[in-house]
Write an enzyme that holds these catalytic residues in place. Structure first.
Site, PDB file in Angstrom:
ATOM      1  N   TRP A   1     -19.419   1.756  -5.516  1.00  0.00           N
ATOM      2  CA  TRP A   1     -20.850   1.611  -6.279  1.00  0.00           C
ATOM      3  C   TRP A   1     -22.186   1.829  -5.360  1.00  0.00           C
ATOM      4  O   TRP A   1     -22.855   2.208  -5.842  1.00  0.00           O
ATOM      5  CB  TRP A   1     -20.806   0.243  -7.157  1.00  0.00           C
ATOM      6  CG  TRP A   1     -19.623   0.231  -8.210  1.00  0.00           C
ATOM      7  CD1 TRP A   1     -18.590  -0.517  -8.201  1.00  0.00           C
ATOM      8  CD2 TRP A   1     -19.719   0.981  -9.505  1.00  0.00           C
ATOM      9  NE1 TRP A   1     -17.701  -0.163  -9.098  1.00  0.00           N
ATOM     10  CE2 TRP A   1     -18.293   0.797  -9.916  1.00  0.00           C
ATOM     11  CE3 TRP A   1     -20.518   2.127  -9.884  1.00  0.00           C
ATOM     12  CZ2 TRP A   1     -18.132   1.642 -11.133  1.00  0.00           C
ATOM     13  CZ3 TRP A   1     -20.072   2.524 -11.176  1.00  0.00           C
ATOM     14  CH2 TRP A   1     -18.921   2.226 -11.815  1.00  0.00           C
TER      15      TRP A   1
ATOM     16  N   ASP B   1     -27.813  -4.879  -6.778  1.00  0.00           N
ATOM     17  CA  ASP B   1     -26.947  -4.511  -8.084  1.00  0.00           C
ATOM     18  C   ASP B   1     -26.098  -5.624  -8.212  1.00  0.00           C
ATOM     19  O   ASP B   1     -24.951  -5.774  -7.343  1.00  0.00           O
ATOM     20  CB  ASP B   1     -26.075  -3.160  -7.893  1.00  0.00           C
ATOM     21  CG  ASP B   1     -25.137  -2.791  -8.948  1.00  0.00           C
ATOM     22  OD1 ASP B   1     -25.195  -3.443  -9.963  1.00  0.00           O
ATOM     23  OD2 ASP B   1     -24.448  -1.702  -8.708  1.00  0.00           O
TER      24      ASP B   1
ATOM     25  N   LYS C   1     -19.349  -7.722 -17.650  1.00  0.00           N
ATOM     26  CA  LYS C   1     -18.370  -8.272 -16.916  1.00  0.00           C
ATOM     27  C   LYS C   1     -18.772  -9.700 -17.013  1.00  0.00           C
ATOM     28  O   LYS C   1     -17.667 -10.670 -17.214  1.00  0.00           O
ATOM     29  CB  LYS C   1     -18.685  -7.923 -15.345  1.00  0.00           C
ATOM     30  CG  LYS C   1     -18.281  -6.166 -15.385  1.00  0.00           C
ATOM     31  CD  LYS C   1     -18.604  -5.840 -13.967  1.00  0.00           C
ATOM     32  CE  LYS C   1     -18.482  -4.307 -13.733  1.00  0.00           C
ATOM     33  NZ  LYS C   1     -17.222  -3.734 -14.103  1.00  0.00           N
TER      34      LYS C   1
END
Length: 362
Positions: A103, A173, A197
């Site tokens: 990511w 992030d 999530k």
């Protein structure tokens, strides 16, 4: 209701059953309006009250930091990968990125399309299975910001602490571990997180930023991609994902009921500790992937002695109601995502299944 699955999906992920049941009860007629919240105008008083409440509740859970604004955006973390350099990479500036896995790499590559980028530190030589030492992280002298990915879902690594970026804004992030533990928001200039999530369903992305950082965006970039557009319009410039925002507010209420961040962190560490302890004590039948000092409390990644055995494990697990244990297609292996809403009882059931599977194969 039929038995609920043991949901270990990486995202969209498990939601608290209590939240789902509350939403079910309000689904058709929200606050005696005769409408679902999905049918209402986002300019109406009822929706705006939910919208504002969610913003305030999130800041409250984070300790009410001074000078921060909550935005609700769309497009997931992937859109934020582009919005960050578009808004902050002025001429002569670069974005410094700490490369910790899949990511972080996506964020870096998107920024590279916009302007100058710089690698502040990398654990690529360790196959991204550990977080770089904080002392090794060096932002460029002309850095507009320092970007970190707090938790890598694919590799199963997580920062134990965050770097001090000094006068350079720190951007995080936190899509896969926001509100999973207590942390100092004031270290960050901007935090972003897809909701699917730990915050709610997919469809909304939360941005928490210092107001001074996002007050003015470059006028040459598209209006919808300017942070200042969303700031000045309280995230109501265009139609928001209203049901997702409502669900975020309900999940935030649930987190309050768990004892806030301290409460959920205690539960999360207990869940992760149970799995890692069994993996480490299995005499090599199961093998943890991430470096022990960088292990995630959200995504437990592990391997077995062969890929064939891993396939047998996933198939046997699915027959028993365990969902989402196959590792990401890019790395293979196995992964149990144990976000806030995954109950301890489900993690205990997984550990018991792992023990049983080992006995049948041993």
């Amino acid at each position: 209701m039929s038995k609920r699955a043991y949901n270990f999906n990486a995202g969209p992920a498990a939601l608290p059953l209590e939240v789902l049941e509350r939403a079910q009860a309000e689904f058709v007629d929200f606050r005696e309006s005769g409408m679902s919240i999905m049918e209402m105008s986002h300019r109406g008083a009822i929706y705006e009250s939910v919208h504002n409440e969610a913003q305030q509740r999130l800041l409250s859970l984070l300790g009410n930091p001074t000078g921060y604004k909550v935005l609700f955006t769309q497009g997931g973390a992937s859109t934020q990968f582009a919005m960050i350099p578009l808004n902050f990479l002025s001429e002569g500036k670069v974005g410094s990125y700490v490369m910790t896995g899949s990511w972080a790499d996506k964020a870096y590559k998107e920024a590279k399309l916009v302007g100058g980028v710089h690698v502040a530190a990398s654990s690529e030589e360790q196959k991204f299975l550990k977080i770089p030492e904080l002392s090794s992280i060096k932002a460029a002298d002309n850095a507009a910001y320092l970007h970190v990915t707090s938790n890598e879902t694919i590799e199963g690594t997580q920062y134990a602490e965050f770097p001090d970026s000094g006068s350079i804004p720190l951007i995080g992030d936190m899509s896969s571990d926001i509100l999973s533990r207590a942390f100092d928001v004031n270290k960050f200039g901007l935090i972003y997180a897809g909701a699917q999530k730990n915050l709610g369903p997919s469809g909304v992305t939360v941005v928490i930023a210092k107001e001074e950082l996002i007050a003015e965006s470059p006028s040459h970039i598209p209006t919808i991609l300017r942070y200042s557009t969303h700031t000045k319009n309280n995230s109501l410039y265009n139609t928001p994902p209203s049901f997702s925002v409502y669900m975020v507010n309900e999940v935030l209420k649930w987190i309050e009921e768990q004892g806030g961040l301290a409460g959920v962190e205690s539960k999360n560490r207990e869940k992760a500790g149970l799995l890692y302890e069994y993996i480490d004590g299995s005499d090599g039948f199961y093998r943890g992937v991430a470096d022990p000092g960088s292990r995630s409390i959200m995504n437990v990644t592990f391997r077995m002695q062969s890929e064939d055995l891993e396939k047998q494990f996933v198939k046997a697990a699915e027959l028993e109601g365990f969902i989402g244990l196959k590792g990401h297609r890019s790395v293979g292996g196995l992964r149990a995502s144990i976000y806030n809403a995954v109950p301890y009882e489900n993690v205990k059931a997984l550990a018991d299944f792992m023990k049983h599977f080992r006995q049948t194969q041993g």
